[in-house]
Design a protein around this motif. Sequence first.
Motif, mmCIF file in Angstrom:
data_model
loop_
_atom_site.group_PDB
_atom_site.id
_atom_site.type_symbol
_atom_site.label_atom_id
_atom_site.label_comp_id
_atom_site.label_asym_id
_atom_site.label_seq_id
_atom_site.Cartn_x
_atom_site.Cartn_y
_atom_site.Cartn_z
ATOM 1 N N ARG A 212 17.191 39.516 30.983
ATOM 2 C CA ARG A 212 17.030 40.964 30.972
ATOM 3 C C ARG A 212 17.542 41.529 32.291
ATOM 4 O O ARG A 212 16.844 41.528 33.289
ATOM 5 C CB ARG A 212 15.556 41.345 30.807
ATOM 6 N N SER A 213 18.751 42.011 32.286
ATOM 7 C CA SER A 213 19.312 42.563 33.517
ATOM 8 C C SER A 213 18.569 43.832 33.909
ATOM 9 O O SER A 213 18.017 44.541 33.073
ATOM 10 C CB SER A 213 20.801 42.875 33.337
ATOM 11 N N VAL A 214 18.562 44.111 35.219
ATOM 12 C CA VAL A 214 17.871 45.295 35.724
ATOM 13 C C VAL A 214 18.416 46.560 35.073
ATOM 14 O O VAL A 214 17.655 47.429 34.618
ATOM 15 C CB VAL A 214 18.012 45.380 37.257
ATOM 16 N N LEU A 215 19.732 46.694 35.022
ATOM 17 C CA LEU A 215 20.351 47.914 34.508
ATOM 18 C C LEU A 215 19.990 48.136 33.047
ATOM 19 O O LEU A 215 19.565 49.231 32.651
ATOM 20 C CB LEU A 215 21.867 47.839 34.692
ATOM 21 N N TRP A 216 20.130 47.082 32.225
ATOM 22 C CA TRP A 216 19.893 47.210 30.797
ATOM 23 C C TRP A 216 18.437 47.548 30.495
ATOM 24 O O TRP A 216 18.137 48.497 29.775
ATOM 25 C CB TRP A 216 20.297 45.910 30.105
ATOM 26 N N TRP A 217 17.511 46.785 31.089
ATOM 27 C CA TRP A 217 16.107 46.987 30.765
ATOM 28 C C TRP A 217 15.511 48.198 31.453
ATOM 29 O O TRP A 217 14.534 48.770 30.975
ATOM 30 C CB TRP A 217 15.307 45.727 31.075
ATOM 31 N N SER A 218 16.082 48.617 32.556
ATOM 32 C CA SER A 218 15.619 49.862 33.161
ATOM 33 C C SER A 218 15.952 51.039 32.257
ATOM 34 O O SER A 218 15.151 51.970 32.099
ATOM 35 C CB SER A 218 16.264 50.057 34.536
ATOM 36 N N GLY A 219 17.134 50.984 31.659
ATOM 37 C CA GLY A 219 17.514 52.035 30.712
ATOM 38 C C GLY A 219 16.590 52.078 29.507
ATOM 39 O O GLY A 219 16.149 53.151 29.064
ATOM 40 N N ILE A 220 16.258 50.907 28.975
ATOM 41 C CA ILE A 220 15.334 50.841 27.842
ATOM 42 C C ILE A 220 13.958 51.371 28.236
ATOM 43 O O ILE A 220 13.293 52.077 27.465
ATOM 44 C CB ILE A 220 15.230 49.390 27.332
ATOM 45 N N SER A 221 13.540 51.048 29.450
ATOM 46 C CA SER A 221 12.230 51.507 29.920
ATOM 47 C C SER A 221 12.177 53.030 29.996
ATOM 48 O O SER A 221 11.159 53.647 29.666
ATOM 49 C CB SER A 221 11.925 50.902 31.295
ATOM 50 N N LEU A 222 13.263 53.646 30.435
ATOM 51 C CA LEU A 222 13.302 55.102 30.508
ATOM 52 C C LEU A 222 13.278 55.732 29.116
ATOM 53 O O LEU A 222 12.708 56.813 28.924
ATOM 54 C CB LEU A 222 14.547 55.558 31.278
ATOM 55 N N VAL A 223 13.873 55.045 28.148
ATOM 56 C CA VAL A 223 13.790 55.524 26.759
ATOM 57 C C VAL A 223 12.333 55.482 26.286
ATOM 58 O O VAL A 223 11.854 56.406 25.617
ATOM 59 C CB VAL A 223 14.690 54.675 25.835
ATOM 60 N N VAL A 269 6.563 48.495 29.929
ATOM 61 C CA VAL A 269 6.286 49.724 30.676
ATOM 62 C C VAL A 269 5.396 50.678 29.892
ATOM 63 O O VAL A 269 4.802 51.586 30.471
ATOM 64 C CB VAL A 269 7.591 50.453 31.071
ATOM 65 N N GLU A 270 5.279 50.473 28.575
ATOM 66 C CA GLU A 270 4.401 51.352 27.805
ATOM 67 C C GLU A 270 2.966 51.261 28.313
ATOM 68 O O GLU A 270 2.208 52.218 28.221
ATOM 69 C CB GLU A 270 4.473 51.027 26.300
ATOM 70 N N THR A 271 2.586 50.104 28.851
ATOM 71 C CA THR A 271 1.260 49.987 29.457
ATOM 72 C C THR A 271 1.335 50.068 30.984
ATOM 73 O O THR A 271 0.444 50.626 31.622
ATOM 74 C CB THR A 271 0.589 48.666 29.051
ATOM 75 N N ALA A 272 2.387 49.514 31.570
ATOM 76 C CA ALA A 272 2.506 49.530 33.035
ATOM 77 C C ALA A 272 2.601 50.955 33.570
ATOM 78 O O ALA A 272 2.134 51.238 34.685
ATOM 79 C CB ALA A 272 3.722 48.723 33.477
ATOM 80 N N TRP A 273 3.194 51.867 32.797
ATOM 81 C CA TRP A 273 3.325 53.260 33.217
ATOM 82 C C TRP A 273 2.227 54.142 32.643
ATOM 83 O O TRP A 273 2.278 55.366 32.778
ATOM 84 C CB TRP A 273 4.688 53.802 32.808
ATOM 85 N N LEU A 274 1.225 53.533 32.016
ATOM 86 C CA LEU A 274 0.132 54.303 31.431
ATOM 87 C C LEU A 274 -0.540 55.192 32.472
ATOM 88 O O LEU A 274 -0.996 56.298 32.168
ATOM 89 C CB LEU A 274 -0.894 53.331 30.837
ATOM 90 N N THR A 275 -0.575 54.716 33.709
ATOM 91 C CA THR A 275 -1.193 55.469 34.806
ATOM 92 C C THR A 275 -0.459 56.765 35.096
ATOM 93 O O THR A 275 -1.062 57.755 35.521
ATOM 94 C CB THR A 275 -1.213 54.598 36.076
ATOM 95 N N PHE A 276 0.852 56.786 34.872
ATOM 96 C CA PHE A 276 1.681 57.905 35.321
ATOM 97 C C PHE A 276 1.982 58.929 34.227
ATOM 98 O O PHE A 276 2.314 60.072 34.538
ATOM 99 C CB PHE A 276 3.002 57.367 35.889
#
Length: 288
Positions: A212-223, A269-276
């Motif tokens: 999971r490359s940073v660029l690819w999965w960061s984009g998915i996380s933002l989605v 990130v659906e749970t990791a970003w739950l705080t934000f």
Amino acid sequence: RIVDVTRVGDSPWEYLRTFTDHVAAQSPQTRGHPPGSVLALWALERTGLTDPFVIGLLVTTVGALTVPLVLSAVRGVCGDLEARRFLPVLVLAPYAVWLAAGTEALVATLAAAMVAAGVRASDDRRTGVRAAGWATVTGLLLGIAALFAYGVPWLGLSVACLYFARRRAALNLFTGAAALIPLAAAQAMGFPWVDGLVAARADFGLRIEPHRSVLWWSGISLVVLLLAAGPPLYASLRKAGNTPGWPFLVGAGAAVIFTVLAGLARGGVETAWLTFFPWLTVAAVAPR
């Protein structure tokens, strides 16, 4: 993380001391986090709570406290009417179902309590010892929350910006000093927080980077962020600079950006970003 609890055994101090040295031995849910969640579950087990269903129900119940805590902060900064308008946004948010997905619900509650305490500290009706006391509580909650998730300290920017916006900048001294107390205590017991962050980043690089490359999965996380926060996120971003709720967006946005740039946003990130999530949408209902 229930599996990790067994590794704590009878010596939480030894677990803390060797945590960064044995990151690879932890479960995938624990590797990218400080040891706070595991130790919280260990403490619950020591009280006699061993049924995973009961523990999950308890964690979800505590996580649900984020709603009144967030509303309290919004009411103190934006007003009573805006808090009432924000209630359905919180309750009907898509990310609400993830409160039952893990111990990140505890982090969300700690962080919400921290921001709510910062709002009370900076209220112009509180001065002197009372304001300093609430600012100290804010810092302690921030430091404790940082032992549960590496991105949470960035949410402290919300409180710092709020102090400056309300012309109570001196409160940053109390909050900042108090935030260091839990981290210093953890370091004295063998867990350097910065070393833990570096170890988590290195583990992601070794274990996940090939797949999971940073660029690819960061984009998915933002989605995922867009799907979870929904239309209120767009409305919040449009109004952010024009409302008293802008400090909340600054802190939560900085936390999300940090996890992306640090390479920690690679799934989950659906749970990791739950705080934000709640703080990113406050400006949608805040007054101009």
